[in-house]
Design an enzyme around this catalytic site. Structure first.
Site, PDB file in Angstrom:
ATOM      1  N   GLU A   1      -9.143  -9.652   3.869  1.00 26.49           N
ATOM      2  CA  GLU A   1      -9.481  -8.257   3.557  1.00 26.49           C
ATOM      3  C   GLU A   1     -10.855  -8.162   2.900  1.00 26.49           C
ATOM      4  O   GLU A   1     -11.126  -8.850   1.896  1.00 26.49           O
ATOM      5  CB  GLU A   1      -8.400  -7.662   2.630  1.00 26.49           C
TER       6      GLU A   1
ATOM      7  N   SER B   1       0.842  -1.204   0.000  1.00 24.31           N
ATOM      8  CA  SER B   1       0.000   0.000   0.000  1.00 24.31           C
ATOM      9  C   SER B   1       0.874   1.251   0.000  1.00 24.31           C
ATOM     10  O   SER B   1       0.399   2.347  -0.328  1.00 24.31           O
ATOM     11  CB  SER B   1      -0.926   0.007   1.215  1.00 24.31           C
TER      12      SER B   1
HETATM   13  O1  KIV Z   1      -0.481  -3.409   1.578  1.00 21.05           O
HETATM   14  C1  KIV Z   1      -1.165  -3.360   2.615  1.00 21.05           C
HETATM   15  O2  KIV Z   1      -1.182  -2.364   3.352  1.00 21.05           O
HETATM   16  C2  KIV Z   1      -1.960  -4.533   2.942  1.00 21.05           C
HETATM   17  C3  KIV Z   1      -2.920  -4.434   4.084  1.00 21.05           C
HETATM   18  C4  KIV Z   1      -4.104  -3.639   3.711  1.00 21.05           C
HETATM   19  C5  KIV Z   1      -3.286  -5.766   4.621  1.00 21.05           C
HETATM   20  O3  KIV Z   1      -1.847  -5.538   2.294  1.00 21.05           O
END
Ligand code: KIV
Length: 302
Positions: free
Chosen positions: A201, A60
């Site tokens: 998720e 992310s």
């Molecule tokens: O990349 C991320 O932050 C994630 C979380 C939302 C679990 O995969």
């Protein structure tokens, strides 16, 4: 619903380093696992000092830190830099959380060899304790390969952003009986492949609870209700960093975007009005040194 007996939670977590058995113990004692994303040393340190159990250096970061529109463009090298920084920061706390590095798109999909080499870099170069990979199906072989190389793997099912296009966009998963049954099957397969924990998720709470009941490994939910063994939120979502709205599963515990606007706005005003810097921000020079300096320049003493 679980009928498993739950032992009372310890009041304060022990100092040291969080290890995989601690998370399994939390599942069996019913102490919720707290995971949060972090992407640099200050956030890693703050997360650790606040008492989280696991730091996820999520891909992310592509969106929250690097400004991309999706998680796809982030590279292994970028993720290594962020993971190393978060690990360094988190290790300063009395109780260092487990650090899990997210394997970015195309770092593990092509082959088992690619997956092992990329996971190895996260451990050797960035100090991560484990890696996370998205999906079941073809990902199962990759999980087996990485675990076989001695690196712990966290799975990730439900909404898996690296396959968001194939899943029809960023939308909740497991909302039909067939899809929910498939999710349970995939979770069991991810566990059988050797994963030590599983992120769920954006799935209905009842389905996440059913998965949690059926697997022996801890589940960590995001948008998956409160019956999973733990929860994860994205650092920037939780703290309200960055403009824009959040998904419905986010709880904003602060509004740092507004706080940043207010603080930087005051700085702009103070510089423009020459209010900053003031006397207390300024270094002094002894009078005789200043006089000699001015004489050297051939200017009269002030
Ligand atoms: O990349 C991320 O932050 C994630 C979380 C939302 C679990 O995969």
């Amino acid at each position: 619903m679980s009928t498993r007996p739950r032992r009372p939670a310890p009041a304060t977590p022990a100092p040291g380093k969080v290890a995989l058995p601690d998370l399994v113990a939390q599942k069996s004692t019913g102490v919720p696992i707290v995971m949060i994303t972090a992407y640099d040393a200050p956030s890693g340190q703050a997360a650790a000092e606040a008492g989280v159990d696991v730091i996820l250096v999520g891909d992310s970061a592509a969106m929250t830190v690097l400004g991309h529109d999706s998680t796809m463009p982030i590279t292994i090298n970028e993720m290594i830099v962020l993971t190393a920084a978060a690990t360094r920061g988190s290790s300063k706390a009395d109780r260092a959380p487990l650090v899990v590095a997210d394997m970015p798109f195309m770092s593990f999909q092509p082959s088992d060899r690619d997956a092992i080499l990329a996971a190895g870099r996260f451990v050797k170069e960035a100090g991560a304790d484990a890696v996370k990979v998205e999906g079941a199906g073809p990902t199962l072989d990759r999980i087996r390969a990485i675990v076989g190389a001695g690196i712990p793997v966290m799975g990730h099912l439900g909404l898996t952003p690296q396959s968001a296009t194939a899943l029809g966009g960023f939308r909740a998963q497991g909302r039909t009986a067939d899809a929910a049954l498939q999710l349970v099957e995939d979770a069991l397969a991810v566990q059988a492949a050797g994963a030590f924990a599983l992120v769920l998720e954006c799935v209905p709470a009842e389905i996440a609870a059913a998965v949690t009941e059926r697997v022996g490994i801890p589940t960590i939910g995001i948008g998956a209700g409160n019956k999973t063994d733990g929860q994860v939120l994205v650092w920037h979502d939780l703290l309200g960093i960055g403009a824009g709205s959040s998904p419905r599963f986010v709880e904003r515990y602060a509004d740092l975007h507004q706080a940043s606007l207010d603080a930087v706005g005051r700085y702009v005003k103070d510089v423009r009005t020459r209010t900053f810097p003031s006397e207390r921000h300024t270094y002094a020079i002894a009078d005789d040194e200043l006089a000699a300096f001015q004489a050297g320049l051939g200017i009269a003493a002030l």
